[in-house]
Scaffold this motif. Sequence first.
Motif, PDB file in Angstrom:
ATOM      1  N   LYS A  56       1.961   0.648  -1.387  1.00 40.97           N
ATOM      2  CA  LYS A  56       1.975  -0.132  -0.150  1.00 40.97           C
ATOM      3  C   LYS A  56       1.876   1.085   0.809  1.00 40.97           C
ATOM      4  O   LYS A  56       2.044   2.120   0.690  1.00 40.97           O
ATOM      5  CB  LYS A  56       3.378  -0.909  -0.186  1.00 40.97           C
ATOM      6  CG  LYS A  56       4.652  -0.037  -0.243  1.00 40.97           C
ATOM      7  CD  LYS A  56       5.847  -0.922   0.096  1.00 40.97           C
ATOM      8  CE  LYS A  56       7.163   0.101  -0.339  1.00 40.97           C
ATOM      9  NZ  LYS A  56       8.242  -0.801  -0.439  1.00 40.97           N
ATOM     10  N   CYS A  57       1.654   0.485   2.133  1.00 42.49           N
ATOM     11  CA  CYS A  57       1.439   0.996   3.223  1.00 42.49           C
ATOM     12  C   CYS A  57       2.982   1.782   3.532  1.00 42.49           C
ATOM     13  O   CYS A  57       3.839   1.180   3.564  1.00 42.49           O
ATOM     14  CB  CYS A  57       1.178   0.297   4.420  1.00 42.49           C
ATOM     15  SG  CYS A  57       0.731   1.244   5.802  1.00 42.49           S
ATOM     16  N   LYS A  99      -0.975  -3.749   0.461  1.00 46.27           N
ATOM     17  CA  LYS A  99      -0.678  -3.205  -0.852  1.00 46.27           C
ATOM     18  C   LYS A  99      -1.796  -3.208  -1.538  1.00 46.27           C
ATOM     19  O   LYS A  99      -2.836  -3.647  -1.682  1.00 46.27           O
ATOM     20  CB  LYS A  99       0.457  -3.761  -1.404  1.00 46.27           C
ATOM     21  CG  LYS A  99       0.602  -5.428  -1.344  1.00 46.27           C
ATOM     22  CD  LYS A  99       1.869  -5.843  -1.814  1.00 46.27           C
ATOM     23  CE  LYS A  99       2.435  -7.016  -0.988  1.00 46.27           C
ATOM     24  NZ  LYS A  99       3.467  -7.455  -1.381  1.00 46.27           N
ATOM     25  N   ASP A 133       2.615  -0.726  -8.144  1.00 41.73           N
ATOM     26  CA  ASP A 133       2.227  -0.859  -7.047  1.00 41.73           C
ATOM     27  C   ASP A 133       2.290   0.111  -5.987  1.00 41.73           C
ATOM     28  O   ASP A 133       3.033   1.069  -6.155  1.00 41.73           O
ATOM     29  CB  ASP A 133       3.364  -2.080  -6.424  1.00 41.73           C
ATOM     30  CG  ASP A 133       3.444  -3.322  -7.163  1.00 41.73           C
ATOM     31  OD1 ASP A 133       2.211  -3.709  -7.467  1.00 41.73           O
ATOM     32  OD2 ASP A 133       4.502  -3.888  -7.362  1.00 41.73           O
ATOM     33  N   LYS A 168      -2.706  -1.847  -6.257  1.00 40.85           N
ATOM     34  CA  LYS A 168      -2.027  -1.542  -7.602  1.00 40.85           C
ATOM     35  C   LYS A 168      -2.741  -0.229  -8.086  1.00 40.85           C
ATOM     36  O   LYS A 168      -4.304  -0.066  -8.231  1.00 40.85           O
ATOM     37  CB  LYS A 168      -2.347  -2.499  -8.749  1.00 40.85           C
ATOM     38  CG  LYS A 168      -1.573  -3.853  -8.262  1.00 40.85           C
ATOM     39  CD  LYS A 168      -1.545  -4.867  -9.077  1.00 40.85           C
ATOM     40  CE  LYS A 168      -0.673  -6.191  -8.682  1.00 40.85           C
ATOM     41  NZ  LYS A 168       0.669  -5.805  -8.349  1.00 40.85           N
ATOM     42  N   THR A 226      -8.471  -1.736  -3.496  1.00 41.79           N
ATOM     43  CA  THR A 226      -7.000  -2.486  -3.676  1.00 41.79           C
ATOM     44  C   THR A 226      -6.570  -2.151  -5.289  1.00 41.79           C
ATOM     45  O   THR A 226      -5.232  -2.279  -5.348  1.00 41.79           O
ATOM     46  CB  THR A 226      -6.834  -3.886  -3.321  1.00 41.79           C
ATOM     47  OG1 THR A 226      -7.807  -4.543  -4.080  1.00 41.79           O
ATOM     48  CG2 THR A 226      -7.229  -4.044  -2.090  1.00 41.79           C
ATOM     49  N   ALA A 251       0.530   6.047   1.950  1.00 40.20           N
ATOM     50  CA  ALA A 251       0.653   5.296   0.703  1.00 40.20           C
ATOM     51  C   ALA A 251       2.094   5.539   0.150  1.00 40.20           C
ATOM     52  O   ALA A 251       2.299   7.012   0.328  1.00 40.20           O
ATOM     53  CB  ALA A 251      -0.464   5.398  -0.190  1.00 40.20           C
TER      54      ALA A 251
END
Length: 139
Positions: A119-120, A132, A117, A134, A47, A70
């Motif tokens: 995310k999906c 999500k 960031d 980083k 993550t 992503a």
Amino acid sequence: MRIAAPLFALSLTVALSAVPAHSKSAQSDSNTKVIELSAKKYEFNPTEIRVPKGTKVELHVHSVDETHGAKLEIYPEGAKKSGAPGLVFDHPEENGKVSKDADQVLKFTAQEPGTYDFKCAKLCGFGHGRMKGKLIVEP
């Protein structure tokens, strides 16, 4: 013996002269950090990803259970969303593009320090908003 030594030296010289072209290709690949990112319902693993500023990154996103992808922010948290981006993609159109039954590969250079960031990129169910992570670019 006198003939064999010069022939050996000549064949060795010819063989070694072919190495630099292959070496350059392998060297440019070694300057790229390949990162594997697995995606499954509502989570990425890892993550958190850390890379030094200036790193060329090849991010391989592999879906474990269904189609995921992503999408990375190109500006770090807290930065204005204008001007030069902190992540510069080789193919910007691939950021967030998802293809069924295919791993997503994102190639970019981490130009500016900060936290980005990701995310999906494909709606995957009720927990999609929690999926999500980083990318931290260190100075």
